[in-house]
Structure formats: structure tokens, C-alpha cells
Enzyme design. Structure first.
Site, PDB file in Angstrom:
ATOM      1  CB  CYS A 114      38.981  26.432  -4.180  1.00  0.00           C
ATOM      2  SG  CYS A 114      38.968  26.863  -2.426  1.00  0.00           S
ATOM      3  CB  ALA A 163      37.232  30.805  -8.893  1.00  0.00           C
ATOM      4  CB  THR A 202      41.152  33.809   0.722  1.00  0.00           C
ATOM      5  OG1 THR A 202      41.096  34.897  -0.167  1.00  0.00           O
ATOM      6  CG2 THR A 202      42.581  33.604   1.168  1.00  0.00           C
ATOM      7  CB  THR A 256      38.464  30.418  -4.459  1.00  0.00           C
ATOM      8  OG1 THR A 256      39.401  29.997  -3.469  1.00  0.00           O
ATOM      9  CG2 THR A 256      39.117  31.438  -5.373  1.00  0.00           C
TER      10      THR A 256
END
EC number: 3.4.25.2
Length: 188
Positions: A168, A165, A8, A171
Site C-alpha cells: 500500500c 506497507a 493509513t 502506508t
């Protein structure tokens, strides 16, 4: 990271009269499977006066949210004290010590990062980030604050999370956002 649920990014920005907390919605099992893309990892506590986001095991995070709520009830209006009391419990309680989660909590006056080692950290530069994409979001947010000073807290948070995002794999761009507007009655 094994086969547990993880991954996350949570980011908090404090700029001008606003505090913005934003989190992605992806829940990943192991390193290969996205099991949910719309999880809500940012929420309001203490009758909406505090915003919080978590990274780590979902069940562990909800346990910590409940514990923090009880500490906030015992110490109303004292976010730092409630967080220190939670950190003490987290560090000394046999059950809590096994929890795998981190939290960012913020109110009108401050932002804090809590972790399982019992740390309560006030971040520098009014920016905090946790989770697998936290370092990417943190770097992007700090760069935007310095080099795009015309952007407000929400715009910085959203742009930084979009960058995280893209880098990663844990994410996504299904963001949940909570805002504290310190210029309104919300901060009274």
C-alpha cells in the site's frame, strides 16, 4: 480521494493474553504527497484500559476520540455500550455524520470496528484492520495466525504491517504500537 488528507493502516490482533494494536505513521495529501511520516494514529483511552486506532481525516478522528472518551465516562467499563452510543450519535448528528474516519477500539474483553455508517462490528478471528492497507494487513495477519502459530500477537502484527506497507503506497513502516497485557493487572 481528492486533495484531503488520507491513507493509513491500523491492525489489531488478539492472541493468547495480549491485544496488540499497530498503526503506520504516514499522512498523505491527495494521491501524490506525503505530508507527515510519523503521525500517531494509535492511542490509549479510558486511563489506558482501552486502545484505539483511526483511519481517515485526522481532525475527524480526534473529534471521535473525544466523543468516545465522553461515552466511556458515561458508561465506565462498558466498551460495547459506549461504542453503540457513539455510533448512534455519529449516525444521527448533522455534524458528526460528515466525519470521514473509521476506528478500531479494544479492551481486555473485546475488539470493535466503528464506522460513519453507524456500524459497530465485532470482527471474526480476533483480527481487525482498517484503512487503505487494511485488507493487506488483515490477509497477512490471518495467514500468519494459521501458518506461523509460534509467533505471538506482536510478532504477527508487526510482520503483517510490514507486508501491508510494501503493498500500500499510503502506508509506511513508522509504526506506533499499543499493547494490552491481559495476564497483568492492566486488565483488572
Amino acid at each position: 480521494m481528492g486533495t484531503g488528507f488520507h491513507g493509513t493502516t491500523i491492525l489489531s490482533i488478539r492472541k493468547d493474553d495480549k491485544v496488540v494494536m499497530i498503526g503506520d505513521g504516514q499522512v498523505t495529501m491527495g494521491n501524490a504527497v506525503v505530508v507527515k511520516s510519523t503521525a500517531q494514529k494509535v492511542k490509549r483511552l479510558s486511563n489506558g484500559k482501552i486502545i484505539s486506532g483511526f483511519a481517515g481525516s485526522t481532525a475527524d478522528a480526534f473529534t471521535l476520540f473525544e466523543r468516545l472518551e465522553s461515552k466511556l465516562e458515561a458508561h465506565p467499563g462498558q466498551l460495547l455500550r459506549a461504542c453503540v452510543e457513539l455510533a448512534k450519535d455519529w449516525r444521527t448528528d448533522k455534524f458528526l455524520r460528515r466525519l470521514e474516519a473509521m476506528m478500531i477500539v479494544a479492551d481486555a474483553r473485546g475488539t470493535l470496528i466503528l464506522n460513519g455508517a453507524g456500524d459497530v462490528i465485532e470482527p471474526e478471528d480476533s483480527v481487525a484492520a482498517i484503512g487503505s492497507g487494511g485488507n493487506y494487513a488483515l490477509a497477512a495477519a490471518k495467514a500468519l495466525i494459521v501458518h506461523a502459530s509460534d509467533l505471538d500477537a506482536f510478532q504477527i502484527a508487526e510482520a503483517a504491517m510490514k507486508i501491508a506497507a510494501k503493498i500500500c503506497v499510503f502506508t509506511n513502516e513508522n509504526f506506533t504500537v499499543e499493547v494490552i497485557d491481559c495476564a497483568s493487572k492492566e486488565c483488572s
